[in-house]
Design an enzyme around this catalytic site. Structure first.
Site, PDB file in Angstrom:
ATOM      1  CB  SER A  18     -46.172  24.241  -5.697  1.00  0.00           C
ATOM      2  OG  SER A  18     -46.847  25.066  -6.589  1.00  0.00           O
ATOM      3  CG  ASN A  89     -53.572  30.579  -8.397  1.00  0.00           C
ATOM      4  OD1 ASN A  89     -53.478  31.635  -8.259  1.00  0.00           O
ATOM      5  ND2 ASN A  89     -52.981  29.982  -8.425  1.00  0.00           N
ATOM      6  CB  SER A 141     -55.590  37.598 -16.586  1.00  0.00           C
ATOM      7  OG  SER A 141     -54.394  38.761 -17.640  1.00  0.00           O
ATOM      8  CE1 TYR A 154     -52.478  33.261 -18.736  1.00  0.00           C
ATOM      9  CE2 TYR A 154     -52.780  35.930 -18.970  1.00  0.00           C
ATOM     10  CZ  TYR A 154     -52.519  34.580 -18.187  1.00  0.00           C
ATOM     11  OH  TYR A 154     -52.554  35.039 -16.636  1.00  0.00           O
ATOM     12  CE  LYS A 158     -55.571  33.101 -16.538  1.00  0.00           C
ATOM     13  NZ  LYS A 158     -55.983  32.635 -14.933  1.00  0.00           N
TER      14      LYS A 158
HETATM   15  P1  NDP Z   1     -46.722  30.629 -11.118  1.00  0.00           P
HETATM   16  O1  NDP Z   1     -46.520  30.206 -12.890  1.00  0.00           O
HETATM   17  O2  NDP Z   1     -45.986  31.514 -10.568  1.00  0.00           O
HETATM   18  O3  NDP Z   1     -47.316  29.600 -10.782  1.00  0.00           O
HETATM   19  C1  NDP Z   1     -48.529  28.491 -11.418  1.00  0.00           C
HETATM   20  C2  NDP Z   1     -48.915  27.675 -10.372  1.00  0.00           C
HETATM   21  O4  NDP Z   1     -49.789  26.334 -11.182  1.00  0.00           O
HETATM   22  C3  NDP Z   1     -48.276  26.944  -9.810  1.00  0.00           C
HETATM   23  O5  NDP Z   1     -48.591  25.985  -8.348  1.00  0.00           O
HETATM   24  C4  NDP Z   1     -48.312  25.577 -10.200  1.00  0.00           C
HETATM   25  O6  NDP Z   1     -47.948  24.219  -9.651  1.00  0.00           O
HETATM   26  C5  NDP Z   1     -49.368  25.659 -11.002  1.00  0.00           C
HETATM   27  N1  NDP Z   1     -50.023  24.590 -12.122  1.00  0.00           N
HETATM   28  C6  NDP Z   1     -49.756  24.998 -13.173  1.00  0.00           C
HETATM   29  N2  NDP Z   1     -50.501  23.878 -14.102  1.00  0.00           N
HETATM   30  C7  NDP Z   1     -50.982  23.249 -13.417  1.00  0.00           C
HETATM   31  C8  NDP Z   1     -51.872  22.011 -13.474  1.00  0.00           C
HETATM   32  N3  NDP Z   1     -52.121  21.654 -14.824  1.00  0.00           N
HETATM   33  N4  NDP Z   1     -52.334  21.686 -11.950  1.00  0.00           N
HETATM   34  C9  NDP Z   1     -52.219  21.959 -11.267  1.00  0.00           C
HETATM   35  N5  NDP Z   1     -51.435  22.955 -10.930  1.00  0.00           N
HETATM   36  C10 NDP Z   1     -50.960  23.571 -12.029  1.00  0.00           C
HETATM   37  O7  NDP Z   1     -47.887  31.332 -11.818  1.00  0.00           O
HETATM   38  P2  NDP Z   1     -48.585  33.066 -11.371  1.00  0.00           P
HETATM   39  O8  NDP Z   1     -48.683  32.184  -9.324  1.00  0.00           O
HETATM   40  O9  NDP Z   1     -48.422  34.133 -11.724  1.00  0.00           O
HETATM   41  O10 NDP Z   1     -50.066  32.589 -11.771  1.00  0.00           O
HETATM   42  C11 NDP Z   1     -51.479  32.201 -10.988  1.00  0.00           C
HETATM   43  C12 NDP Z   1     -52.876  32.493 -11.738  1.00  0.00           C
HETATM   44  O11 NDP Z   1     -52.596  33.604 -12.115  1.00  0.00           O
HETATM   45  C13 NDP Z   1     -52.796  31.700 -13.269  1.00  0.00           C
HETATM   46  O12 NDP Z   1     -53.441  31.880 -13.337  1.00  0.00           O
HETATM   47  C14 NDP Z   1     -52.133  33.001 -13.970  1.00  0.00           C
HETATM   48  O13 NDP Z   1     -52.449  33.186 -14.853  1.00  0.00           O
HETATM   49  C15 NDP Z   1     -53.033  34.551 -13.099  1.00  0.00           C
HETATM   50  N6  NDP Z   1     -52.482  35.363 -13.574  1.00  0.00           N
HETATM   51  C16 NDP Z   1     -51.395  35.578 -12.969  1.00  0.00           C
HETATM   52  C17 NDP Z   1     -50.584  37.466 -13.370  1.00  0.00           C
HETATM   53  C18 NDP Z   1     -49.027  37.327 -13.540  1.00  0.00           C
HETATM   54  O14 NDP Z   1     -48.990  38.487 -13.959  1.00  0.00           O
HETATM   55  N7  NDP Z   1     -48.122  36.956 -12.393  1.00  0.00           N
HETATM   56  C19 NDP Z   1     -51.220  38.148 -13.988  1.00  0.00           C
HETATM   57  C20 NDP Z   1     -52.402  37.895 -14.024  1.00  0.00           C
HETATM   58  C21 NDP Z   1     -53.601  36.827 -14.208  1.00  0.00           C
HETATM   59  P3  NDP Z   1     -46.209  23.790 -10.490  1.00  0.00           P
HETATM   60  O15 NDP Z   1     -45.223  24.828  -9.256  1.00  0.00           O
HETATM   61  O16 NDP Z   1     -45.944  22.080  -9.418  1.00  0.00           O
HETATM   62  O17 NDP Z   1     -45.773  24.024 -11.544  1.00  0.00           O
END
Ligand code: NDP
Length: 244
Positions: A18, A89, A141, A154, A158
């Site tokens: 999302s 993801n 990550s 975290y 990861k």
């Molecule tokens: P965001 O916080 O922007 O988005 C997180 C997404 O995960 C949202 O779509 C959220 O849904 C969904 N989500 C969270 N918990 C659940 C759950 N229990 N079940 C289903 N969906 C879930 O995160 P990012 O885009 O930044 O991160 C995406 C991935 O990349 C993660 O795994 C993160 O650890 C990893 N990452 C991110 C980095 C960064 O700097 N941003 C760096 C390294 C890794 P909803 O919108 O409904 O809450």
């Protein structure tokens, strides 16, 4: 014997689609003409907007809920066809001293990242094994590679994603399924919204390429793994050089 050129996957499931990196993956696969479904936890408005924009199927399914995952995969399969590419993801972050992390917080962190990848992968695998074709791409990550202070749970989750990737790649290679991992550096998403200007400046200064990454940088790496038939068990870290 050489690896045959295999087609780009057609039916994609992305967890956490999302917002942020997941949403960039939804857009990237949809732009390649693939049918896409994505899971999200609670951001109904963002999910509906992305679905309207890309035509992707939005499914509210918490990856920590085994029966929700099973039902949502069944629905995705019914509407898209057999899932041939899964992007694990969905993720959460939390900044806490190790001594302050509660057992519930610890378990939740592991359950969203590792439990979620376990449940979603198990749910799509039987079809992939039957087809002798599949792509699984896990999002880790840089902190899973190097460890981060005040993010021990975290970082542990990861690092586990990298272990899962390597072991599963060995187990599934003979079934024609590749399993790879993208380990992003610091990327501009809501996950990092709480970073203050000073911390951002320090991060940019410590990064050889001098900036924070874009969600598209990660989607590009995911697309690469989706299209690479002879690459499995690998970790690619788009991080601007902050970890070399
Ligand atoms: P965001 O916080 O922007 O988005 C997180 C997404 O995960 C949202 O779509 C959220 O849904 C969904 N989500 C969270 N918990 C659940 C759950 N229990 N079940 C289903 N969906 C879930 O995160 P990012 O885009 O930044 O991160 C995406 C991935 O990349 C993660 O795994 C993160 O650890 C990893 N990452 C991110 C980095 C960064 O700097 N941003 C760096 C390294 C890794 P909803 O919108 O409904 O809450």
């Amino acid at each position: 014997m050489t690896v045959e050129a295999t087609p780009f996957p057609r039916h994609i499931l992305i967890t956490g689609g999302s917002r942020g990196i997941g949403a960039a993956c939804v857009r990237a696969f949809a732009a390649r003409g693939a049918s896409v479904a994505f899971f999200y936890a609670s951001a109904h408005d963002a999910a509906a907007k992305l679905s309207a924009e890309t035509g992707a199927l939005a499914l509210c399914a918490d990856v920590t809920d085994a029966s929700a995952v099973k039902d949502a995969v069944t629905r995705a399969r019914a509407e898209l066809g057999t899932i041939d590419c899964l992007v694990n993801n969905a993720g959460i972050a939390q900044f806490r001293l190790f001594t302050d992390i509660t057992e519930d917080e610890w378990m939740r962190m592991l359950d969203v990242h590792l439990g979620g990848a376990f449940r979603c992968t198990q749910a799509v695998l039987p079809d992939m094994i039957r087809q002798k074709y599949g792509r699984i791409i896990n999002i880790s990550s840089i902190w899973g590679l190097t460890g981060a202070s005040c993010e021990v749970h975290y970082s542990t989750a990861k690092a586990g994603i990298i272990g899962l990737t390597r072991a599963l790649a060995k187990e599934l290679g003979p079934s024609g399924i590749t399993v790879n991992c993208v380990a992003p550096g610091v990327i501009e998403t809501e996950m990092n919204a709480a970073l203050d200007e000073e911390t951002r400046a320090v991060l940019c200064e410590e990064t050889p390429l001098g900036c924070i990454g874009r969600v598209e940088d990660i989607a590009d790496a995911v697309l690469y793994f989706a299209s690479a038939p002879f690459v499995t068990g690998q970790v690619l870290s788009p991080n601007g050089g902050i970890v070399i």
